[in-house]
Write an enzyme that holds these catalytic residues in place. Structure first.
Site, mmCIF file in Angstrom:
data_model
loop_
_atom_site.group_PDB
_atom_site.id
_atom_site.type_symbol
_atom_site.label_atom_id
_atom_site.label_comp_id
_atom_site.label_asym_id
_atom_site.label_seq_id
_atom_site.Cartn_x
_atom_site.Cartn_y
_atom_site.Cartn_z
ATOM 1 N N THR A 104 -0.150 -1.581 7.913
ATOM 2 C CA THR A 104 0.954 -1.313 6.986
ATOM 3 C C THR A 104 2.219 -1.976 7.517
ATOM 4 O O THR A 104 2.420 -2.075 8.730
ATOM 5 C CB THR A 104 1.157 0.211 6.857
ATOM 6 O OG1 THR A 104 -0.067 0.794 6.445
ATOM 7 C CG2 THR A 104 2.242 0.556 5.842
ATOM 8 N N GLY A 125 9.208 6.651 18.162
ATOM 9 C CA GLY A 125 10.039 6.900 16.974
ATOM 10 C C GLY A 125 11.509 6.685 17.301
ATOM 11 O O GLY A 125 11.873 6.486 18.467
ATOM 12 N N TYR A 132 -6.598 4.708 21.886
ATOM 13 C CA TYR A 132 -6.141 5.035 20.527
ATOM 14 C C TYR A 132 -7.339 5.369 19.635
ATOM 15 O O TYR A 132 -7.371 6.398 18.966
ATOM 16 C CB TYR A 132 -5.364 3.843 19.962
ATOM 17 C CG TYR A 132 -4.737 4.063 18.602
ATOM 18 C CD1 TYR A 132 -3.790 5.061 18.396
ATOM 19 C CD2 TYR A 132 -5.060 3.232 17.531
ATOM 20 C CE1 TYR A 132 -3.198 5.240 17.149
ATOM 21 C CE2 TYR A 132 -4.465 3.401 16.286
ATOM 22 C CZ TYR A 132 -3.536 4.414 16.105
ATOM 23 O OH TYR A 132 -2.951 4.576 14.863
ATOM 24 N N ARG A 164 3.501 -5.845 16.736
ATOM 25 C CA ARG A 164 2.430 -6.174 15.797
ATOM 26 C C ARG A 164 2.722 -7.508 15.113
ATOM 27 O O ARG A 164 3.826 -8.047 15.195
ATOM 28 C CB ARG A 164 2.247 -5.045 14.790
ATOM 29 C CG ARG A 164 1.442 -3.921 15.439
ATOM 30 C CD ARG A 164 1.164 -2.807 14.494
ATOM 31 N NE ARG A 164 2.271 -1.886 14.464
ATOM 32 C CZ ARG A 164 2.162 -0.632 14.015
ATOM 33 N NH1 ARG A 164 1.013 -0.176 13.580
ATOM 34 N NH2 ARG A 164 3.208 0.155 14.021
ATOM 35 N N ASP A 183 9.438 15.108 16.699
ATOM 36 C CA ASP A 183 9.179 13.810 17.326
ATOM 37 C C ASP A 183 9.722 13.848 18.746
ATOM 38 O O ASP A 183 10.762 14.476 18.978
ATOM 39 C CB ASP A 183 9.890 12.687 16.519
ATOM 40 C CG ASP A 183 9.225 11.338 16.674
ATOM 41 O OD1 ASP A 183 9.172 10.843 17.810
ATOM 42 O OD2 ASP A 183 8.753 10.786 15.664
ATOM 43 N N LYS A 211 -3.317 26.637 11.214
ATOM 44 C CA LYS A 211 -4.203 27.824 11.113
ATOM 45 C C LYS A 211 -3.370 29.108 11.110
ATOM 46 O O LYS A 211 -3.571 29.978 10.266
ATOM 47 C CB LYS A 211 -5.172 27.808 12.296
ATOM 48 C CG LYS A 211 -6.139 28.975 12.328
ATOM 49 C CD LYS A 211 -7.262 28.687 13.335
ATOM 50 C CE LYS A 211 -8.018 29.955 13.654
ATOM 51 N NZ LYS A 211 -7.513 30.627 14.862
HETATM 52 N N1 UDP Z 1 -1.363 -10.951 16.525
HETATM 53 C C1 UDP Z 1 -0.974 -12.245 16.772
HETATM 54 N N2 UDP Z 1 0.266 -12.463 17.289
HETATM 55 C C2 UDP Z 1 1.161 -11.458 17.521
HETATM 56 C C3 UDP Z 1 0.763 -10.132 17.258
HETATM 57 C C4 UDP Z 1 -0.511 -9.923 16.764
HETATM 58 O O1 UDP Z 1 -1.740 -13.200 16.550
HETATM 59 O O2 UDP Z 1 2.278 -11.762 17.978
HETATM 60 C C5 UDP Z 1 -2.706 -10.732 15.978
HETATM 61 C C6 UDP Z 1 -3.544 -9.721 16.741
HETATM 62 O O3 UDP Z 1 -4.252 -10.333 17.796
HETATM 63 C C7 UDP Z 1 -4.464 -9.207 15.655
HETATM 64 C C8 UDP Z 1 -3.619 -9.306 14.386
HETATM 65 O O4 UDP Z 1 -2.569 -10.203 14.687
HETATM 66 O O5 UDP Z 1 -5.588 -10.028 15.505
HETATM 67 C C9 UDP Z 1 -3.008 -7.981 13.951
HETATM 68 O O6 UDP Z 1 -2.438 -7.417 15.084
HETATM 69 P P1 UDP Z 1 -1.489 -6.160 15.029
HETATM 70 O O7 UDP Z 1 -0.993 -5.923 16.409
HETATM 71 O O8 UDP Z 1 -0.502 -6.343 13.944
HETATM 72 O O9 UDP Z 1 -2.408 -4.955 14.572
HETATM 73 P P2 UDP Z 1 -3.941 -4.554 14.745
HETATM 74 O O10 UDP Z 1 -4.505 -4.791 13.403
HETATM 75 O O11 UDP Z 1 -4.618 -5.434 15.775
HETATM 76 O O12 UDP Z 1 -3.900 -3.159 15.158
#
Ligand code: UDP
Length: 309
Positions: A177, A38, A147, A188, A33, A107
């Site tokens: 997850t 991380g 990504y 997230r 890493d 490989k």
């Molecule tokens: N989201 C939100 N408020 C936050 C963070 C995320 O409303 O503070 C929403 C984001 O716009 C998405 C969903 O929650 O529609 C999931 O976002 P996340 O970043 O968890 O992961 P994604 O599935 O988009 O990769």
């Protein structure tokens, strides 16, 4: 002789659970890493384990390991939307050059290779729920493209190594997850909402919050990945929990479960934010005999407890 697994991104959220699991299965684990997303705190309890080695290395650069390796699990990559916005080039490099390097190691060592792919390869899906046969709907030049396209390339080169070199490969498409060890400042939805709720700060729902996601507890995901690693399936397999909910309902649930005084506020919806996401897990159920066991209530309870400390 114990088998050896090289786990790239082993100090990340999912990588660190894989280190635990492979050690518990009797493997020697080499965790690689570069710690941009991380954290050493995820693996500090493994330091004294004689079967565990940590190497601080960026897998986008050539990987040189002397000892035999039986498994390469390629999990290195920023994975939260705010991280891949912050590190767009590193995200593209680790999915492309990093995957090429990790495949090269597999490989040379005649090792089994498992790629961590993602539901993001389906983009903003027009088929719902998403089966593995769906090709996806991705904006390659949008903010999430770094990504999505890196992971799409990673899948393509993994299949090419399988077909052209006969490499023994697996591809897991990981859906949302959560669980203990997810970074509190990860950006997230679940970590944001729990952190905000515990501090009685406003809960930031993006847009109206009617976009949906399906959240899998980490122990279920790791079980699915381990079963896939022991299977003979070379085509991609979705692993995720199909219970789907609106983001606004997730925010309300977390407010209720934490007993928080937080109010919901609405911030702008990020560009290309998928409107829906739900894994079709027919394949994993049938071929791996896998099914998620931890429901949202129980998983959130564990996660909230972890966030308190
Ligand atoms: N989201 C939100 N408020 C936050 C963070 C995320 O409303 O503070 C929403 C984001 O716009 C998405 C969903 O929650 O529609 C999931 O976002 P996340 O970043 O968890 O992961 P994604 O599935 O988009 O990769």
């Amino acid at each position: 002789m114990p088998k050896t697994a090289l786990i790239t991104g082993g100090a990340g959220f999912l990588g660190s659970y894989l280190c635990d699991r492979f050690l518990a299965e009797g493997f020697k684990v080499i965790c690689m890493d570069n710690l941009i997303t991380g954290s050493l705190s995820n693996i500090s309890r493994l330091e004294s384990n004689p079967n565990f080695t940590f190497i601080n290395h960026d897998v986008s650069k050539h990987i040189d390991i002397k000892e035999p390796i039986d498994y390469v699990l390629h999990f290195a990559s920023p994975a939260s939307p705010i991280d891949y916005l912050k590190y767009p080039i590193q995200t593209l490099k680790v999915g492309s050059l990093g995957t090429h390097n990790a495949l090269g190691v597999a490989k040379e060592k005649k090792a089994r290779f498992l790629l961590a792919s993602t539901s993001e390869i389906y983009g903003d899906p027009q088929i719902h729920p998403q089966p593995e046969s769906y090709y996806g709907h991705v904006n390659c030049i949008g903010p999430r493209g770094v990504y999505d396209e890196a992971k799409r390339f990673a899948e393509a080169i993994t299949m090419a190594y399988h077909k052209a070199h006969g490499l023994d490969t697996r591809i897991v498409r990981i859906f949302n997850t959560y669980g203990p060890r997810i970074r509190k400042q990860d950006g997230r939805a679940i970590p944001n909402f729990i952190s905000q709720a515990l501090k009685n700060e406003p809960i930031t729902v993006y847009g109206k919050g009617d976009q949906t996601r399906s959240f899998c507890y980490v122990s279920d995901l790791i079980e699915g990945i381990f079963l896939l690693s022991q299977s003979d399936i070379h085509d991609p397999v979705n692993i995720g929990n199909p219970v789907e909910l609106k983001i606004i309902d997730m925010a309300k649930k977390i407010i209720k479960m934490t007993g928080s005084k937080s109010k919901i506020i609405h911030n702008p919806l990020p560009q290309d934010d998928p409107k829906v996401r739900q894994p079709d897990i027919t394949k994993a159920k049938k071929l791996l005999n896998w099914n998620p066991k931890i429901d949202l209530e129980q998983g959130l309870k564990e996660t909230i407890e972890w966030f308190k400390y």
